[in-house]
Design a protein around this motif. Structure first.
Motif, PDB file in Angstrom:
ATOM      1  N   GLU A   1       7.926   6.954  12.237  1.00 45.91           N
ATOM      2  CA  GLU A   1       6.704   7.161  13.005  1.00 45.91           C
ATOM      3  C   GLU A   1       5.503   7.355  12.068  1.00 45.91           C
ATOM      4  O   GLU A   1       4.424   6.817  12.303  1.00 45.91           O
ATOM      5  N   ILE A   2       5.708   8.125  11.014  1.00 42.38           N
ATOM      6  CA  ILE A   2       4.607   8.333  10.059  1.00 42.38           C
ATOM      7  C   ILE A   2       4.207   6.990   9.442  1.00 42.38           C
ATOM      8  O   ILE A   2       3.031   6.673   9.312  1.00 42.38           O
ATOM      9  N   ALA A   3       5.221   6.176   9.097  1.00 45.78           N
ATOM     10  CA  ALA A   3       4.937   4.866   8.515  1.00 45.78           C
ATOM     11  C   ALA A   3       4.110   4.018   9.477  1.00 45.78           C
ATOM     12  O   ALA A   3       3.132   3.370   9.082  1.00 45.78           O
ATOM     13  N   GLU A   4       4.483   4.034  10.779  1.00 39.93           N
ATOM     14  CA  GLU A   4       3.724   3.272  11.780  1.00 39.93           C
ATOM     15  C   GLU A   4       2.267   3.715  11.796  1.00 39.93           C
ATOM     16  O   GLU A   4       1.349   2.908  11.818  1.00 39.93           O
ATOM     17  N   GLN A   5       2.086   5.022  11.820  1.00 40.34           N
ATOM     18  CA  GLN A   5       0.715   5.541  11.913  1.00 40.34           C
ATOM     19  C   GLN A   5      -0.104   5.189  10.674  1.00 40.34           C
ATOM     20  O   GLN A   5      -1.286   4.852  10.773  1.00 40.34           O
ATOM     21  N   LEU A   6       0.533   5.273   9.503  1.00 36.96           N
ATOM     22  CA  LEU A   6      -0.207   5.006   8.277  1.00 36.96           C
ATOM     23  C   LEU A   6      -0.544   3.529   8.152  1.00 36.96           C
ATOM     24  O   LEU A   6      -1.601   3.159   7.647  1.00 36.96           O
ATOM     25  N   ALA A   7       0.374   2.671   8.651  1.00 34.49           N
ATOM     26  CA  ALA A   7       0.142   1.230   8.556  1.00 34.49           C
ATOM     27  C   ALA A   7      -1.096   0.835   9.337  1.00 34.49           C
ATOM     28  O   ALA A   7      -1.759  -0.149   9.023  1.00 34.49           O
TER      29      ALA A   7
ATOM     30  N   PRO B   1       0.825  -1.203   0.000  1.00 32.22           N
ATOM     31  CA  PRO B   1       0.000   0.000   0.000  1.00 32.22           C
ATOM     32  C   PRO B   1       0.866   1.262   0.000  1.00 32.22           C
ATOM     33  O   PRO B   1       1.884   1.320   0.687  1.00 32.22           O
ATOM     34  N   GLU B   2       0.462   2.231  -0.789  1.00 29.23           N
ATOM     35  CA  GLU B   2       1.244   3.447  -0.927  1.00 29.23           C
ATOM     36  C   GLU B   2       0.411   4.623  -0.438  1.00 29.23           C
ATOM     37  O   GLU B   2      -0.755   4.747  -0.783  1.00 29.23           O
ATOM     38  N   PHE B   3       1.008   5.458   0.416  1.00 25.22           N
ATOM     39  CA  PHE B   3       0.271   6.579   0.988  1.00 25.22           C
ATOM     40  C   PHE B   3       0.903   7.901   0.573  1.00 25.22           C
ATOM     41  O   PHE B   3       2.119   8.069   0.644  1.00 25.22           O
TER      42      PHE B   3
ATOM     43  N   ILE C   1       4.838  -0.810   3.933  1.00 25.44           N
ATOM     44  CA  ILE C   1       4.041   0.226   3.283  1.00 25.44           C
ATOM     45  C   ILE C   1       4.993   1.154   2.529  1.00 25.44           C
ATOM     46  O   ILE C   1       6.204   1.158   2.764  1.00 25.44           O
ATOM     47  N   LYS C   2       4.423   1.915   1.625  1.00 26.69           N
ATOM     48  CA  LYS C   2       5.229   2.892   0.914  1.00 26.69           C
ATOM     49  C   LYS C   2       4.752   4.289   1.263  1.00 26.69           C
ATOM     50  O   LYS C   2       3.541   4.548   1.298  1.00 26.69           O
ATOM     51  N   ILE C   3       5.704   5.146   1.564  1.00 25.31           N
ATOM     52  CA  ILE C   3       5.362   6.553   1.723  1.00 25.31           C
ATOM     53  C   ILE C   3       5.725   7.262   0.431  1.00 25.31           C
ATOM     54  O   ILE C   3       6.841   7.143  -0.065  1.00 25.31           O
ATOM     55  N   GLN C   4       4.750   7.954  -0.110  1.00 25.96           N
ATOM     56  CA  GLN C   4       4.992   8.721  -1.325  1.00 25.96           C
ATOM     57  C   GLN C   4       4.991  10.194  -0.914  1.00 25.96           C
ATOM     58  O   GLN C   4       3.951  10.769  -0.618  1.00 25.96           O
TER      59      GLN C   4
ATOM     60  N   ALA D   1       8.716   7.942  -3.832  1.00 23.46           N
ATOM     61  CA  ALA D   1       8.174   6.910  -2.947  1.00 23.46           C
ATOM     62  C   ALA D   1       9.296   6.078  -2.339  1.00 23.46           C
ATOM     63  O   ALA D   1      10.302   5.808  -2.981  1.00 23.46           O
ATOM     64  N   ARG D   2       9.140   5.718  -1.050  1.00 21.83           N
ATOM     65  CA  ARG D   2      10.114   4.860  -0.381  1.00 21.83           C
ATOM     66  C   ARG D   2       9.385   3.829   0.461  1.00 21.83           C
ATOM     67  O   ARG D   2       8.335   4.117   1.041  1.00 21.83           O
ATOM     68  N   LYS D   3       9.977   2.652   0.545  1.00 25.59           N
ATOM     69  CA  LYS D   3       9.320   1.567   1.258  1.00 25.59           C
ATOM     70  C   LYS D   3       9.739   1.562   2.728  1.00 25.59           C
ATOM     71  O   LYS D   3      10.901   1.807   3.043  1.00 25.59           O
ATOM     72  N   PHE D   4       8.810   1.284   3.612  1.00 25.76           N
ATOM     73  CA  PHE D   4       9.094   1.184   5.038  1.00 25.76           C
ATOM     74  C   PHE D   4       8.563  -0.130   5.571  1.00 25.76           C
ATOM     75  O   PHE D   4       7.533  -0.616   5.106  1.00 25.76           O
TER      76      PHE D   4
END
Lengths: 444, 217
Positions: B173-179, B7-9, B66-69, B55-58
């Motif tokens: 932290e953002i990745a954790e929250q988005l996941a 999933p990409e956010f 997840i991916k943060i875009q 985009a980068r994968k976490f």
């Protein structure tokens, strides 16, 4: 603002934003100004709903029936994209498509004898359609097969003595024995001609237009049309971002007081006491009223509905074309429908629009056949706008002016105008290899 | 499909011109830092050009990928307003100010309002950049007061893009929250090139396929 630019673009309508993007990508130093405080000009999608009511001079006090007003994004000039058309190519080639998400429009319909029918687009659908009698269906099928196989550069595919550059469209219909009604929906619902002038023209254009329709249909199914989530206003914004990324400077809410000329050539633009110098100006007609002529009028009626259009199998989006002959007119009437599923209306709501080229002094009655198809309407917003064309090509003045949006429901003419202006302004065709496609996308 | 879809956010950067949004973007995308303070204004402006999104994968603690875009503004905020489109589909917004500039701090309510109205479901992270620069014009009590006034934030960080302090913690932290939020894309909506997978790189192929494109005529 007091700087020197290669080009100053006035107005952030779709055409100007595409131009601004293409010019920036081509390495030009671009200043882009709009007198409004929002992007999009006439191509904007209006939000929240209150703004739409105020824009058309209505009281916006009792809107609680319409759901959350921020959920509305209402296009002032409703159109669809042909899935294989010019605008999609521009979006893909420039990478602007990455800012947008689309949905396929569910149905494409044509009006005949007071009823609406699904437009048959391939030979299978043609055989199943109740639009034609059984023998006409067979003739239409062989016509479609001919069009499908036709290649402009391969005379072997021309068949039946047809010469695409000499045989007229009317003669082509005759060759296949198609009757008037079939010719009518083919020319208007498939080839998307606005009037019948094409009948006397060589049939190559007709064939290519039908091919565009079926190629577009083949791309995403259902219908050849696409529509972006959050409305058409996303399109100019996407191209504005492209321009900015390539160095374009944006100023909104900036009045344009004077276009400064020297020896018949543009040298700058004045806003208040500030002057930005430039070699060229690109703009929409509203910024240069003395350099455009009125060539006609378009009436557009935006209708808010709380139900789909009757007889469309509850489609959440569709287009209905009313060919001119069916209602005794010279130009077609277009009906389009989008809905809450496109993030342009509050939950459960639909936006229909009916538009046509004005032919009489009473345009409101001209669109009645379209309005009558819609069922109960909760609110109507009618606008009659003048269509302007530039009086000259801009070669001398170096002021390049776009044409007003016409009544068509797609962007093919829009893109042709843009690319033609780009060619007039820069002396060359746009080179897509100048767009870097890997902008920040290295991880994809 | 062979691989599970990650999933990409979309995460956007918001804040005044000059607070370091592009610096954070650059840390995120290439882990580099450009000292724009030592550049001429036009050279520094040029440094923002051509940056779009990345985009980068976490991998989160629960081993979910997840991916943060991350999206940069493209420099639009310098003289005009940012387009509304920028905010659309954003899952999180990083609201940035410079600890060394009280002015950039005072502009926060206005930017917060934009986020709340245009990206209403986005998580909002407050980030003070340039924590290496002493003295701080923005004090801890300023920040505390702001947070009391606007209890809208899902996280608060002090970072320095220059020294890289706090940057990776911020994105983890953002990745954790988005996941933890469910990934939803709009039903049956699509990107125009998504049918050929792998994003923009394909545009080049398309271009070759379609050399007869109208412009050439």
């Amino acid at each position: 603002m007091d700087e020197e630019y290669d080009c100053i673009v006035l107005g952030t309508g779709l055409k100007e934003c595409i131009l601004s993007g293409l010019l920036s990508v081509s390495g030009k130093k671009v200043l882009h100004i709009d007198r409004n405080k929002y992007y999009g000009g006439e191509s904007a999608s209006i939000t929240p709903l209150e703004d739409l009511f105020t824009k058309f001079g209505f009281q916006s006090t009792t809107l609680e029936d319409y759901g959350r007003s921020r959920d509305w994004n209402v296009d002032l000039i409703p159109k669809f994209l042909m899935a294989n058309g010019q605008l999609v190519k521009l979006l893909v080639h420039t990478g602007v498509t990455r800012y947008l998400e689309f949905k396929s429009v569910e149905g494409s319909y044509v009006y005949k004898g007071g009823k609406i029918f699904k437009v048959p687009a391939d030979e299978k659908e043609a055989l199943a359609s109740s639009l034609m009698g059984i023998f006409e269906k067979r003739r239409f099928r062989s016509f479609l097969l001919f069009v499908q196989d036709f290649k402009a550069d391969d005379p072997k595919t021309w068949k039946n003595g047809i010469d695409p550059k000499r045989t007229t469209a009317a003669q082509l219909y005759e060759t296949f024995g198609l009757d008037k009604d079939t010719a009518d929906f083919t020319g208007h619902a498939l080839a998307l001609y606005r009037d019948d002038d094409y009948l006397g023209q060589p049939c190559l254009d007709l064939i290519q237009r039908i091919q565009l329709y079926s190629e577009s249909l083949a791309r995403y199914g259902k219908s050849p049309y696409l529509y972006p989530l959050y409305g058409l206003g996303e399109l100019p914004q996407g191209f504005a971002r492209l321009s900015a990324i390539y160095g374009g400077t944006y100023m909104l809410d900036k009045p344009v007081d004077e276009i400064i000329m020297e020896n018949g050539r543009v040298v700058g633009v004045r806003s208040g006491n500030e002057i930005a110098r430039c070699k060229q100006v690109y703009c929409d007609p509203s910024y240069v009223p003395d350099r455009v002529k009125k060539v006609g009028q378009v009436i557009r009626c935006i209708c808010l509905l709380n139900h789909p259009i009757p007889n469309t199998k509850d489609a959440l989006s569709c287009q209905i074309i009313i060919p001119q002959k069916q209602v005794g007119r010279k130009s077609d009437i277009y009906v389009s429908l989008v809905s809450y599923t496109h993030q342009v209306a509050a939950k459960g709501w639909f936006i229909a629009s009916v538009s046509t080229t004005v032919e009489t002094s009473n345009p409101q009655t001209e669109i009645k056949p379209g309005i009558d198809l819609l069922g109960p309407i909760m609110h109507k917003f009618v606008s009659v706008s003048d269509v302007y064309k530039p009086t000259d090509s801009g070669t001398e003045s170096q002021i390049f002016i776009s044409e007003s949006f016409d009544a068509t429901t797609h962007f093919e003419t829009t893109c042709l105008d843009v690319l033609d202006i780009f060619r007039r302004g820069t002396g060359e065709n746009f080179d897509f290899s100048k767009v870097k496609h890997d902008l920040g996308d290295e991880d994809n | 499909m062979a691989s599970v879809l990650v999933p990409e956010f979309k995460v956007i950067l918001v804040g005044e011109y000059g607070v370091g949004k592009t610096s954070l973007f650059r840390r995120f995308s290439t882990n580099t830092f450009l000292d724009t303070d030592s550049m001429t204004p036009s050279a520094s402006r040029r440094s923002t050009l051509g940056l779009d999104h990345c985009a980068r994968k976490f991998e989160t603690k629960s081993l979910k990928a997840i991916k943060i875009q991350l999206w940069d503004t493209g420099g639009l905020e310098r003289v005009a307003s940012i387009t509304n489109s920028y905010y659309k589909f954003a899952a999180a917004a990083i609201l940035m100010f410079s600890l060394a500039s009280i002015d950039s701090f005072h502009c926060l309510p206005q930017h917060l309002l934009e986020i709340l109205s245009l990206a209403e479901n986005a998580k909002i992270i407050l980030v003070g950049n340039k924590c290496d620069l002493q003295p701080h014009e923005v004090t801890d009590s300023d920040i505390d007061m702001f947070l009391e006034q606007f209890p809208k934030f899902d996280g608060v960080y002090k970072i320095s893009c220059k020294t890289n302090e706090g940057v990776s913690e911020l994105f983890d932290e953002i990745a954790e929250q988005l996941a933890s939020i469910s990934y939803k894309s709009s039903f049956d909506a699509f990107k125009l090139h998504s049918h050929s997978e792998a994003g923009c790189c394909n545009a080049n192929h398309l271009q070759q396929d379609e050399e007869n494109y109208c412009c050439a005529k």
